[in-house]
Scaffold this motif. Structure first.
Motif, short mmCIF file in Angstrom:
data_model
loop_
_atom_site.label_atom_id
_atom_site.label_comp_id
_atom_site.label_asym_id
_atom_site.label_seq_id
_atom_site.Cartn_x
_atom_site.Cartn_y
_atom_site.Cartn_z
N VAL A 198 0.83 -1.21 0.00
CA VAL A 198 0.00 0.00 0.00
C VAL A 198 0.86 1.25 0.00
CG1 VAL A 198 -1.61 1.36 1.40
CG2 VAL A 198 -2.02 -1.08 1.06
N VAL A 199 1.92 1.26 0.83
CA VAL A 199 2.82 2.41 0.87
C VAL A 199 3.52 2.59 -0.48
CG1 VAL A 199 4.94 3.33 1.91
CG2 VAL A 199 3.19 2.29 3.36
N ALA A 200 3.99 1.49 -1.07
CA ALA A 200 4.68 1.57 -2.36
C ALA A 200 3.77 2.13 -3.45
CB ALA A 200 5.19 0.19 -2.76
N VAL A 201 2.55 1.63 -3.52
CA VAL A 201 1.61 2.10 -4.56
C VAL A 201 1.21 3.54 -4.29
CG1 VAL A 201 -0.69 1.79 -5.54
CG2 VAL A 201 0.75 -0.21 -5.07
N GLY A 202 0.87 3.84 -3.04
CA GLY A 202 0.42 5.19 -2.70
C GLY A 202 1.49 6.24 -2.94
N VAL A 203 2.70 5.96 -2.49
CA VAL A 203 3.79 6.92 -2.66
C VAL A 203 4.23 6.96 -4.13
CG1 VAL A 203 6.16 7.48 -1.98
CG2 VAL A 203 4.55 6.65 -0.28
N GLY A 204 4.11 5.82 -4.82
CA GLY A 204 4.42 5.82 -6.25
C GLY A 204 3.49 6.74 -7.02
N VAL A 205 2.22 6.71 -6.69
CA VAL A 205 1.26 7.62 -7.32
C VAL A 205 1.59 9.06 -6.96
CG1 VAL A 205 -1.17 8.34 -7.34
CG2 VAL A 205 -0.59 5.90 -7.45
N LEU A 206 1.94 9.29 -5.69
CA LEU A 206 2.29 10.64 -5.24
C LEU A 206 3.48 11.19 -6.01
CD1 LEU A 206 1.72 12.87 -3.10
CD2 LEU A 206 3.40 11.72 -1.63
N LEU A 207 4.47 10.33 -6.28
CA LEU A 207 5.67 10.79 -6.97
C LEU A 207 5.44 11.01 -8.46
CD1 LEU A 207 8.73 11.40 -6.82
CD2 LEU A 207 9.14 8.97 -7.24
N ASN A 208 4.67 10.13 -9.08
CA ASN A 208 4.57 10.14 -10.55
C ASN A 208 3.30 10.77 -11.11
OD1 ASN A 208 7.05 8.63 -11.12
ND2 ASN A 208 6.01 6.93 -10.11
N ARG A 209 2.30 10.98 -10.27
CA ARG A 209 1.01 11.42 -10.81
C ARG A 209 0.45 12.67 -10.14
NH1 ARG A 209 2.46 8.52 -14.16
NH2 ARG A 209 1.49 6.66 -15.06
N THR A 210 1.25 13.34 -9.33
CA THR A 210 0.75 14.52 -8.63
C THR A 210 1.68 15.71 -8.80
OG1 THR A 210 1.87 14.09 -6.52
CG2 THR A 210 -0.28 13.02 -6.87
N THR A 211 1.16 16.89 -8.49
CA THR A 211 1.96 18.11 -8.53
C THR A 211 3.11 18.02 -7.53
OG1 THR A 211 0.03 19.40 -9.17
CG2 THR A 211 1.89 20.61 -8.24
N PHE A 212 2.84 17.41 -6.37
CA PHE A 212 3.88 17.27 -5.36
C PHE A 212 5.07 16.49 -5.91
CE2 PHE A 212 5.95 15.28 -1.72
CZ PHE A 212 6.03 16.33 -0.82
#
Length: 344
Positions: A198-212
């Protein structure tokens, strides 16, 4: 008629093919494939040397389970390094979080209210340590290496003071809900593995799919250009260190559930394993490029390697030598790829 480049239709096709290959290279596609190949080669060695013991389903789950603590921390570290920083204090912060969350006072409050209080305590301590690191680096202008090295010493020392250098036991009878959750096996898979995923997928989305995430790449690639583009570089840097602190707090909770203890000796040298996994995964130490998928593969490569050595009763010293060689090879590969990119 379809437009083409100066070289005609054939030239256009070649350019399109070259453009596609370049995009794949920029996305780290070939790097990820290379990591998968390395992982498969280690698995082949494990199959040949350990046979059914290596191929057992329980063994695969053991490899994943052993990688959850360093894996979660490494995922947070990926953000920090991508953003142009480094955090040497994560192991000590894990220890401090485990100690603070398992003090008698915290356990009694959690038993009287809800076991989630223990969870919040560990994560809050990790986030607080990350906040201090971030402020010292972003606003105090202290080099990340020095600031986090100071936190490493201070956090470990504070953990020893709070625990009085004793191991703090967490009774399963006092906090049954905590152990029921962290030791559960949904679909036959350990909860800690689910948390890692869950952490890997969630943070992966945060890194690759968000402004952040885009801001993280910008800050790590060129802080001054990011500032001129309107990004609050200092605030973003603080948030990156808070993020890795939260990951350290979560890793501490998994350690508590595994060992039923909080200790100032937990997670010694964890920061080195985390950084190694991040570097192996293809994240640039100079910042500006990072990959969560690569980091996860880096963790799996090291843990599978450890598993193969353990099954074959090989000494840890041999394993450390091979790990060192892999790290050096990964850095040399990064430098070679960077030099090729700069000349094209």
């Amino acid at each position: 008629m379809t437009a083409s480049g100066p070289g005609g239709a054939g030239g256009g096709g070649g350019a399109a093919g070259g453009s596609t290959m370049a995009r794949l290279a920029d996305m780290g596609f070939f790097r990820i494939i290379g990591l998968v190949v390395v992982l498969l080669l280690i698995a082949v060695v494990g199959t040949i040397t350990a046979g059914d013991r290596f191929l057992a389903a329980d063994n695969f789950q053991s490899i994943l389970r052993q990688g959850t603590v360093v894996g979660i921390v490494a995922i947070g570290m990926t953000f920090v390094i991508t953003g142009g920083g480094i955090d040497l204090s994560v192991g000590a912060v894990v220890a401090l979080s485990s100690v603070w969350a398992t003090t008698l006072a915290t356990q009694e409050m959690a038993a009287d209210t809800h076991w989630l209080l223990l969870v919040l305590a560990a994560i809050a301590v990790g986030a607080g340590a990350g906040l201090v690191n971030g402020i010292l680096i972003a606003y105090g202008k202290i080099v990340a290496f020095i600031a986090t090295l100071a936190m490493l010493v201070a956090a470990r020392g504070l953990a020893e003071i709070i625990s009085e250098k004793r191991t703090q036991i967490v009774s399963s009878s006092d906090l049954p809900g905590f152990y029921d959750f962290f030791n559960a096996k949904p679909l036959g898979i350990d909860m800690q593995i689910w948390l890692f995923a869950v952490v890997a997928v969630g943070v992966g989305v945060l890194l690759n799919r968000t402004t952040f995430g885009r801001r993280t790449f910008a800050v790590g690639g060129n802080p001054e250009a990011a500032r001129l583009a309107g990004i609050n570089v200092r605030r973003h840097t603080v948030l990156l260190y808070v993020l890795v602190g939260v990951c350290a707090g979560l890793a501490a909770l998994i350690l508590i559930a595994k060992t039923t203890t909080g200790s100032a000796n937990h997670a010694e040298l964890l920061e080195l394993d985390a950084i190694a996994a991040v570097v192996i995964g293809g994240t640039l130490l100079a910042g500006g490029r990072g990959t969560i998928t690569g980091t996860v593969l880096g963790v799996l490569i090291f843990n599978t390697l450890t598993n193969v050595f353990t099954l074959n009763n090989r000494p840890p010293s041999e394993q450390d030598v091979l790990k060192g060689a892999i790290i050096v090879a990964a850095v040399l590969l990064q430098q070679w790829l960077a030099s090729r990119k700069s000349t094209t």
